[in-house]
Design an enzyme around this catalytic site. Structure first.
Site, PDB file in Angstrom:
ATOM      1  CG  ASP A  82      -1.979   1.037   1.225  1.00 34.74           C
ATOM      2  OD1 ASP A  82      -2.398   1.438   0.117  1.00 34.74           O
ATOM      3  OD2 ASP A  82      -2.421   1.459   2.314  1.00 34.74           O
ATOM      4  CG  HIS A  83      -0.531   4.886   0.023  1.00 31.06           C
ATOM      5  ND1 HIS A  83      -0.848   5.945  -0.813  1.00 31.06           N
ATOM      6  CD2 HIS A  83      -1.691   4.485   0.581  1.00 31.06           C
ATOM      7  CE1 HIS A  83      -2.152   6.169  -0.750  1.00 31.06           C
ATOM      8  NE2 HIS A  83      -2.685   5.287   0.083  1.00 31.06           N
ATOM      9  CG  HIS A 180      -4.945   8.315   3.455  1.00 31.89           C
ATOM     10  ND1 HIS A 180      -4.241   8.897   2.425  1.00 31.89           N
ATOM     11  CD2 HIS A 180      -5.374   7.118   2.977  1.00 31.89           C
ATOM     12  CE1 HIS A 180      -4.237   8.080   1.384  1.00 31.89           C
ATOM     13  NE2 HIS A 180      -4.916   6.999   1.690  1.00 31.89           N
ATOM     14  CB  CYS A 181      -7.909  11.370   8.758  1.00 31.29           C
ATOM     15  SG  CYS A 181      -9.025  12.422   7.790  1.00 31.29           S
ATOM     16  CG  HIS A 208      -6.684   4.544  -1.256  1.00 27.95           C
ATOM     17  ND1 HIS A 208      -5.454   4.217  -0.729  1.00 27.95           N
ATOM     18  CD2 HIS A 208      -6.779   3.853  -2.419  1.00 27.95           C
ATOM     19  CE1 HIS A 208      -4.835   3.374  -1.534  1.00 27.95           C
ATOM     20  NE2 HIS A 208      -5.623   3.146  -2.575  1.00 27.95           N
ATOM     21  CG  ASN A 230      -7.394   0.663   0.217  1.00 32.00           C
ATOM     22  OD1 ASN A 230      -7.945  -0.117  -0.560  1.00 32.00           O
ATOM     23  ND2 ASN A 230      -6.128   1.012   0.101  1.00 32.00           N
ATOM     24  CB  VAL A 231     -10.815  -0.276   6.255  1.00 31.96           C
ATOM     25  CG1 VAL A 231     -11.105   0.135   7.694  1.00 31.96           C
ATOM     26  CG2 VAL A 231     -12.071  -0.145   5.400  1.00 31.96           C
ATOM     27  CB  THR A 233      -7.857   5.670  10.268  1.00 28.83           C
ATOM     28  OG1 THR A 233      -6.879   6.182   9.353  1.00 28.83           O
ATOM     29  CG2 THR A 233      -7.866   6.526  11.521  1.00 28.83           C
TER      30      THR A 233
END
Length: 284
Positions: A82-83, A180-181, A208, A230-231, A233
């Site tokens: 990922d990333h 992403h939070c 994402h 995508n999970v 956090t």
């Protein structure tokens, strides 16, 4: 083979109208939770790790333990980079057995992004390894990369078509308003943009930043072509909150075999919920 490419997994999801969850893991316990829960629900599974995760837990450890768990539960799974941003890093991990990759060049200008992604695709496809790339930028934090909300960019549908055609990627991560939070306020996703992208791009789309999204938003995104969710956090928060609560109630506790159990159970509930929302239960 129990460690597989995510390509066929996502193509099947695209054809049948559900999504495959990609759960970010960090250690033995989080890896156990996602594999055990997916096996119980007979759900396809992508186990995701950022460069920081592989550095922390060890590349060989993750591959070995994931492989053992997959065999134990008779659950073929994809271990997904990922990333990742470095071709050399990706090459070394593919040679170690990884068969699912996300190359993130979204912070580069378009032409540089295309060139980087194409170089990764050319290498990975020689080893039957699927490649995901991102066009547009999500706000928030992923490993050490911080993107302020004002610098986040939505995916341009016409550019997405060109990007897919020129790179040959297997799936496309789109930026439509997620981050992403966990969200301080309910995000407003651009479903019209997502529909435009779907009309122009025929490969699986990836969402994402799904942690904390309303379930209705995730389902709508899936109906518009998202095949991978995508999970990260939300899993970390559930795990850490349960740990904190356990130590508040048991301040003298010192046995990981005891205090890890409520943390794993809390994370398991999130995994079960996401699998249900993605519509992939029983899709093995």
């Amino acid at each position: 083979m129990f460690i597989i490419s995510s390509k066929n997994m996502l193509q099947k999801a695209q054809h049948a109208g559900y999504a495959v969850p990609a759960f970010n893991i960090h250690n033995l316990e989080t890896l156990q939770v996602v594999v055990e829960t997916a096996a119980e629900m007979r759900s396809p599974l992508i186990v995701a790790g950022t460069p920081g995760t592989f550095s922390y837990a060890g590349m060989g450890n993750i591959v070995a333990i994931a492989g053992d768990l997959a065999r134990e539960y008779n659950l073929p799974l994809a271990i997904h980079l990922d990333h990742h941003e470095s071709l050399a890093d990706i090459e070394s991990k593919v040679m170690a057995g990884i068969r699912s990759v996300m190359i993130d060049g979204s912070h580069f200008p378009f032409e540089e992004n295309v060139a980087l992604v194409k170089s990764v695709v050319d290498f990975c496809h020689r080893y039957d390894t699927s490649v995901e790339a991102e066009l547009g930028r999500l706000g928030g934090i992923e490993d050490d990369l911080v993107v302020d909300s004002k610098d986040a960019l939505y995916t341009n549908p016409q550019q997405a078509r060109e990007f897919v055609a020129r790179t040959g990627i297997d799936s496309l991560a789109v930026a439509i308003g997620t981050a992403h939070c966990m969200y301080a306020a309910e995000p407003k996703l651009d479903f019209e943009r997502l529909a435009e992208i779907r009309a122009l791009v025929d490969i699986p789309l990836v969402l994402h930043g799904a942690s904390g999204l309303p379930e209705s938003d995730i389902r709508q995104a899936i109906s518009l072509g998202v095949c991978k969710v995508n999970v990260a956090t939300e899993l970390k928060i559930a795990f850490s909150d349960a740990l904190k609560e356990y130590f508040l109630q048991n301040p003298k506790a010192n046995d990981p075999r005891h205090y890890m159990q409520p943390a794993k159970q809390a994370m398991k509930e999130v995994v079960r919920k996401v699998i249900h929302v993605c519509g992939c239960e029983g899709q093995l």
